[in-house]
Design an enzyme around this catalytic site. Structure first.
Site, PDB file in Angstrom:
ATOM      1  N   HIS A  34       0.833  -1.206   0.000  1.00 55.13           N
ATOM      2  CA  HIS A  34       0.000   0.000   0.000  1.00 55.13           C
ATOM      3  C   HIS A  34       0.871   1.261   0.000  1.00 55.13           C
ATOM      4  O   HIS A  34       0.579   2.233  -0.704  1.00 55.13           O
ATOM      5  CB  HIS A  34      -0.905   0.027   1.236  1.00 55.13           C
ATOM      6  CG  HIS A  34      -1.865  -1.111   1.330  1.00 55.13           C
ATOM      7  ND1 HIS A  34      -1.740  -2.105   2.278  1.00 55.13           N
ATOM      8  CD2 HIS A  34      -2.971  -1.414   0.603  1.00 55.13           C
ATOM      9  CE1 HIS A  34      -2.726  -2.965   2.136  1.00 55.13           C
ATOM     10  NE2 HIS A  34      -3.484  -2.578   1.130  1.00 55.13           N
ATOM     11  N   GLN A  71     -18.324  -6.693  -0.784  1.00 55.42           N
ATOM     12  CA  GLN A  71     -17.466  -7.595  -1.545  1.00 55.42           C
ATOM     13  C   GLN A  71     -17.098  -8.861  -0.773  1.00 55.42           C
ATOM     14  O   GLN A  71     -16.277  -9.656  -1.237  1.00 55.42           O
ATOM     15  CB  GLN A  71     -16.209  -6.871  -2.021  1.00 55.42           C
ATOM     16  CG  GLN A  71     -15.258  -6.418  -0.938  1.00 55.42           C
ATOM     17  CD  GLN A  71     -14.223  -5.438  -1.472  1.00 55.42           C
ATOM     18  OE1 GLN A  71     -14.536  -4.297  -1.801  1.00 55.42           O
ATOM     19  NE2 GLN A  71     -12.978  -5.895  -1.579  1.00 55.42           N
TER      20      GLN A  71
END
Length: 295
Positions: free
Chosen positions: A39, A63
């Site tokens: 990230h 999700q």
């Protein structure tokens, strides 16, 4: 770094910035938190290429399937805040589920074709949830560019197609997979692995590395390379439970004939070898994209 927890605060903060930087570009890094070096590499790239970088941290329930790990997905907002700021984020958006979905969701982005294979085949509805939340975040931030890691290669392909189909004015920047020293792709879920599972999980990257040499053998078929990848995983790691191994064109994710020799595929075309493997209750994915040379 400015931290925003509400949509109103995010929008007002961005409006003020745009008024004072009318020609400034905005980069956006959407994440589900529990940040790691992968990230951080996305945030740093955005900061290098844009005048403002927005990072979102939101574990998106849409999700996750009913038997997946939404509740136990790792969360550490204090650590995430520190890492995001150190990597160069200017605005951190950390909304609650109630903030993002104040009412039952009746409008969703439905994605087909690219989502009926790989992770989409074993996680029905997953990419509809991804498309829905990413489109919401794009509407909120209105970035010039959005940065995604290539580890989730199917997700990158899906979002690129969604942006194209819906004429969303954002450039999707796919960034290389960041790996641990032994080759394991960095993932927030790696924290779930036991020491023994962690030691065996490197078989994912090792099998994909071996496949690079197999892609250079023009007489090997697609099916044979796929079989060799699965065989290497199974023989090298007793704890590995294969969800899938597959070879598809990229980014269209179309199935080549399993009997076609690699050398007979169109030259300079790209193919992805992708896999998902469980170690205990932890499901890991990895992939590698190869350019076929032809004969």
């Amino acid at each position: 770094m400015k931290c925003c927890e509400t949509i109103e605060e995010l929008r007002s903060t961005l409006q003020v910035w745009r008024c004072s930087h009318p020609d400034g570009s905005i980069g956006f890094v959407p994440t589900m938190g529990f940040l790691h070096e992968g990230h951080a590499s996305l945030i740093r790239r955005s900061a290098e290429e844009n005048q403002l970088t927005v990072v979102s941290i939101f574990v998106n329930p849409l999700q996750f399937g009913p038997n997946e790990d939404f509740e136990r997905y790792p969360r550490d907002p204090e650590r995430d805040t520190r890492l995001a700021e150190e990597a160069g984020a200017d605005i951190l958006f950390m909304p609650s589920v109630k903030e993002m979905y104040p009412k039952p969701v009746v409008t969703k982005v439905m994605i087909s074709g690219l989502t009926d294979k790989l992770c989409g085949a074993s996680r029905p509805g997953h990419f509809d949830g991804v498309g829905t939340v990413v489109s919401k975040l794009f509407n909120l931030v209105q970035p010039d560019a959005a940065y995604f890691g290539q580890k989730d290669a199917q997700q990158v392909a899906v979002i690129e197609r969604m942006v194209e189909d819906l004429n969303i004015p954002v450039t999707i920047v796919a960034c290389p997979i960041v790996r641990e020293a032994d080759g394991l792709a960095m993932s927030s879920r790696n924290v779930y692995l036991t020491p023994e599972e962690r030691a065996q999980a490197v078989v994912l990257s090792h099998s994909l590395q071996r496949a690079e040499a197999w892609f250079d053998e023009p007489d090997l078929t697609v099916g044979e390379i796929r079989r060799r990848i699965a065989e290497h995983i199974s023989s090298s790691s007793p704890l590995a439970e294969i969800d899938y191994t597959d070879i598809l064109s990229y980014p269209d994710l179309e199935n080549p004939s399993q009997d076609v020799p690699i050398g007979d595929l169109p030259g300079s075309s790209r193919y992805i070898a992708a896999l998902a493997v469980k170690f205990g209750a932890t499901r890991l994915i990895d992939n590698r994209i190869y350019t076929v040379k032809g004969r």
